[in-house]
Enzyme design. Structure first.
Site, mmCIF file in Angstrom:
data_model
loop_
_atom_site.group_PDB
_atom_site.id
_atom_site.type_symbol
_atom_site.label_atom_id
_atom_site.label_comp_id
_atom_site.label_asym_id
_atom_site.label_seq_id
_atom_site.Cartn_x
_atom_site.Cartn_y
_atom_site.Cartn_z
ATOM 1 N N CYS A 45 7.761 -2.741 -0.113
ATOM 2 C CA CYS A 45 8.258 -2.311 1.197
ATOM 3 C C CYS A 45 8.661 -3.532 2.012
ATOM 4 C CB CYS A 45 7.185 -1.530 1.918
ATOM 5 S SG CYS A 45 5.576 -2.260 1.707
ATOM 6 N N GLU B 294 3.349 3.880 8.039
ATOM 7 C CA GLU B 294 3.843 2.653 7.395
ATOM 8 C C GLU B 294 5.069 3.110 6.634
ATOM 9 O OE1 GLU B 294 2.555 -0.532 7.034
ATOM 10 O OE2 GLU B 294 0.367 -0.429 6.994
HETATM 11 P P1 NAD Z 1 8.455 9.053 -0.390
HETATM 12 O O1 NAD Z 1 8.399 9.233 1.084
HETATM 13 O O2 NAD Z 1 9.405 9.891 -1.161
HETATM 14 O O3 NAD Z 1 7.008 9.318 -1.029
HETATM 15 C C1 NAD Z 1 5.834 8.751 -0.500
HETATM 16 C C2 NAD Z 1 4.687 9.740 -0.688
HETATM 17 O O4 NAD Z 1 4.950 10.914 0.068
HETATM 18 C C3 NAD Z 1 4.509 10.205 -2.131
HETATM 19 O O5 NAD Z 1 3.131 10.366 -2.401
HETATM 20 C C4 NAD Z 1 5.206 11.538 -2.138
HETATM 21 O O6 NAD Z 1 4.739 12.412 -3.144
HETATM 22 C C5 NAD Z 1 4.863 12.045 -0.761
HETATM 23 N N1 NAD Z 1 5.781 13.054 -0.237
HETATM 24 C C6 NAD Z 1 7.107 13.206 -0.511
HETATM 25 N N2 NAD Z 1 7.611 14.259 0.187
HETATM 26 C C7 NAD Z 1 6.593 14.751 0.914
HETATM 27 C C8 NAD Z 1 6.481 15.837 1.837
HETATM 28 N N3 NAD Z 1 7.516 16.611 2.150
HETATM 29 N N4 NAD Z 1 5.278 16.077 2.412
HETATM 30 C C9 NAD Z 1 4.209 15.310 2.122
HETATM 31 N N5 NAD Z 1 4.248 14.282 1.246
HETATM 32 C C10 NAD Z 1 5.429 14.005 0.652
HETATM 33 O O7 NAD Z 1 8.691 7.516 -0.622
HETATM 34 P P2 NAD Z 1 9.128 6.733 -1.935
HETATM 35 O O8 NAD Z 1 10.600 6.627 -1.922
HETATM 36 O O9 NAD Z 1 8.486 7.254 -3.144
HETATM 37 O O10 NAD Z 1 8.456 5.335 -1.588
HETATM 38 C C11 NAD Z 1 9.177 4.251 -1.203
HETATM 39 C C12 NAD Z 1 9.276 4.151 0.310
HETATM 40 O O11 NAD Z 1 8.007 3.807 0.838
HETATM 41 C C13 NAD Z 1 10.196 3.012 0.717
HETATM 42 O O12 NAD Z 1 10.973 3.443 1.805
HETATM 43 C C14 NAD Z 1 9.244 1.898 1.125
HETATM 44 O O13 NAD Z 1 9.768 0.969 2.043
HETATM 45 C C15 NAD Z 1 8.111 2.692 1.706
HETATM 46 N N6 NAD Z 1 6.868 1.926 1.701
HETATM 47 C C16 NAD Z 1 6.398 1.447 2.894
HETATM 48 C C17 NAD Z 1 5.233 0.682 2.931
HETATM 49 C C18 NAD Z 1 4.730 0.114 4.225
HETATM 50 O O14 NAD Z 1 3.665 -0.467 4.240
HETATM 51 N N7 NAD Z 1 5.453 0.265 5.308
HETATM 52 C C19 NAD Z 1 4.537 0.446 1.746
HETATM 53 C C20 NAD Z 1 5.038 0.950 0.552
HETATM 54 C C21 NAD Z 1 6.201 1.699 0.547
#
Ligand code: NAD
Length: 517
Positions: free
Chosen positions: A311, A274
């Site tokens: 999102c 997602e």
């Molecule tokens: P992000 O990818 O930076 O972080 C998301 C999660 O991944 C966090 O728990 C973070 O700690 C973890 N993470 C970060 N780097 C990682 C790695 N190298 N390995 C494993 N885990 C890691 O995202 P963000 O910017 O904090 O969140 C916002 C994004 O999420 C936006 O792009 C939004 O559209 C998306 N989002 C999508 C949905 C959906 O249902 N499609 C829902 C909510 C948010």
């Protein structure tokens, strides 16, 4: 906290969290709550910048990797093994929903969400309500019904083929910050329902919410050894996944596109995603003044609720020329009514002001683009500079700009109160469709029109996983009563409904009985 709350929860959102006894988040490993040794120093209170919760900064994770061995590949349960667990999980959902119906517990979670992810009361309540109704939906027998199988007669006497829903076993869930309760709870329960045992990691800025909810689930009968819960930095989680890539049979990831793509490679495709949403709304030519108040209100909600950190937030608005004169002043007026004191607008947790400024400035360099509303930093606040604080902002760009090298820049998701507006004419609808075809993310979309042919044409030629259509169409929506997730990618995950759970959390197994004579 009242004594009932104290029986279940360990963190008090009503108290200043930086007081003498700050709220402390724990990891859960092999059924035991484990206190952290090192704590995160870089997560200040989003509203005043003061020291905040104690969240473990876990770097030693070998025991979490070992724990992945505790679940066989046939899962904790499946239709032929430990079937009483389907009933147990139904019972846990029933009891948890009942507790979440209690006023003080509902308020507890609203407040806790608001402390870590500042958004309006109604947005916080929405998240708690969706979670409760989801629990109600899967109370009683509905967990076992998720694992319904089917049979076909065979070729001869004694032969029969049956299709089963089978778990993956040891799996992993990574959740972002913006829906601290709903996303991890719905995905974790979906994983458990289908027989998987997840290792869960939620963004440390907000993981306290899931941790406290886990305490409620355990209070309601969930065996604490059913999952592990780790608090660590994203980068550390990335290392953990790399080292255990052969043990993790499925990763369900919710977050940014960049991280999703990286993890997909590490896990050789064993991932359900997602990811980012560059969500579009198109308002059709059938302008009708009796609808303009509602359409404007919905646009404002979709773009700026939760400060644009959904999102499903409206990232780009294609407005037919027929609406421009009526709609644009309404959008400006509605955006100006958003107030920090009500958290209708507030901290942006992953984009800083200089980053948003740079993006806005670079879009303003496009010939013919202009600022429609906002664009300035909020004033009179104490939001720390590690977080962003931007007024609701909209920038208009000409449709021709999408034909240039600026396409990528214009269609970049800004996870904050920011949207792009494009006005188009009848002659330019083909161009709009070309833009939709080129947008790489296919999460949510809205077709605002009551013209059936207009709707049909766009629906038939697009793929977004969650698409609203009709004059009341929106881009943001409640997941528990409909599928929510991207489409057009074999790795797409879903959340909320029985189909989402079955698709994301189980695979098909066929057993052919052939016993003679
Ligand atoms: P992000 O990818 O930076 O972080 C998301 C999660 O991944 C966090 O728990 C973070 O700690 C973890 N993470 C970060 N780097 C990682 C790695 N190298 N390995 C494993 N885990 C890691 O995202 P963000 O910017 O904090 O969140 C916002 C994004 O999420 C936006 O792009 C939004 O559209 C998306 N989002 C999508 C949905 C959906 O249902 N499609 C829902 C909510 C948010």
């Amino acid at each position: 906290m009242k004594s009932k709350l104290k029986e279940i929860f360990t963190v008090d959102p009503y108290q200043e969290m930086n007081s003498d006894s700050p709220g402390e988040v724990c990891n859960l490993l092999k059924g035991e709550w484990i206190q952290g040794t090192g704590f995160r120093e870089d997560i200040p209170d989003p509203l005043n910048g003061e020291p905040f919760l104690k969240v473990p900064d876990t770097t030693e994770y070998s025991e979490f990797i070992n724990s992945l061995d505790s679940c066989p590949k046939s899962g904790m349960h499946n239709p032929l093994k430990n079937v009483e667990r389907y009933l147990m999980l139904g019972e846990v959902c029933a009891k948890s929903a009942e507790l979440l119906r209690e006023d003080e517990i509902e308020k507890y979670f609203c407040k806790l969400i608001q402390r870590v992810m500042p958004k309006s009361d109604s947005q916080c309540l929405g998240e708690v309500t969706v979670t409760r109704v989801f629990l109600e939906n899967f109370s009683g027998d509905n967990v076992r019904f998720l694992a319904r199988s089917f049979s076909n007669p065979g070729n001869h006497l004694g032969q029969e083929s049956s299709g089963y829903r089978w778990p993956f076993g040891s799996s992993c869930i990574i959740a972002p910050f913006n829906f601290p309760l709903e996303i991890p709870v719905l995905q974790v329960l979906g994983a458990l329902f289908m027989g998987n045992r997840p290792l869960v990691k939620v963004d440390s800025k907000v993981s306290v919410v899931f941790e406290q909810f886990l305490r409620l689930l355990i209070h309601c009968g969930l065996p604490p050894s059913d999952l592990d819960f780790i608090n660590c930095r994203g980068q550390v989680m990335g290392e953990l996944i790399k080292e255990s890539k052969d043990k993790i049979r499925l990763l369900q990831f919710t977050g940014s596109k960049e991280v999703a793509e990286k993890l997909a490679v590490v896990l050789r495709g064993k991932i359900k995603i997602e990811d980012a949403g560059f969500d579009w709304k198109i308002i059709g030519p059938d302008y009708d003044p009796k609808w303009s108040e509602h359409v404007a209100w919905q646009c404002d909600e979709d773009a700026y609720n939760a400060s644009g950190q959904k999102c499903s937030a409206q990232s780009i608005l294609f407005m037919h020329k027929n609406w421009e004169q009526d709609l644009v002043p309404r959008l400006i007026d509605l955006a100006s009514k958003r107030k920090l004191k009500d958290l209708d607008i507030g901290p942006v947790l992953t984009w800083t002001n200089p980053q948003m400024r740079e993006h806005i400035d670079s879009l303003l360099k496009i010939s013919g683009s202009k600022l429609l509303l906002g664009g300035k930093e909020l004033t009179n606040h104490s939001i720390p500079s590690v977080y962003g604080s931007l007024e609701p902002t909209a920038l208009q760009v000409p449709i021709g700009a999408f034909l240039t090298d600026d396409f990528k820049k214009i269609t970049k998701e800004v996870f904050g109160p920011f949207q792009v507006v494009v006005v188009y004419t009848d002659k330019e609808i083909g161009l709009v469709k070309d833009v939709l075809e080129k947008i790489t993310q296919n999460l949510t979309a809205a077709i605002v029109s009551n013209d059936a042919f207009f709707q049909q044409d766009l629906l038939a030629n697009t793929v977004n996983g969650t698409t609203y259509t009709g004059m009341k169409a929106r881009t943001t929506g409640a997941p528990q009563n409909h599928w929510f997730g991207p489409s057009g990618d074999p790795r797409s995950a879903g959340i909320g409904t029985p189909e989402a759970i079955i698709n994301t959390w189980s695979s098909h197994r066929e057993i052919i009985k052939d016993v003679g004579p």
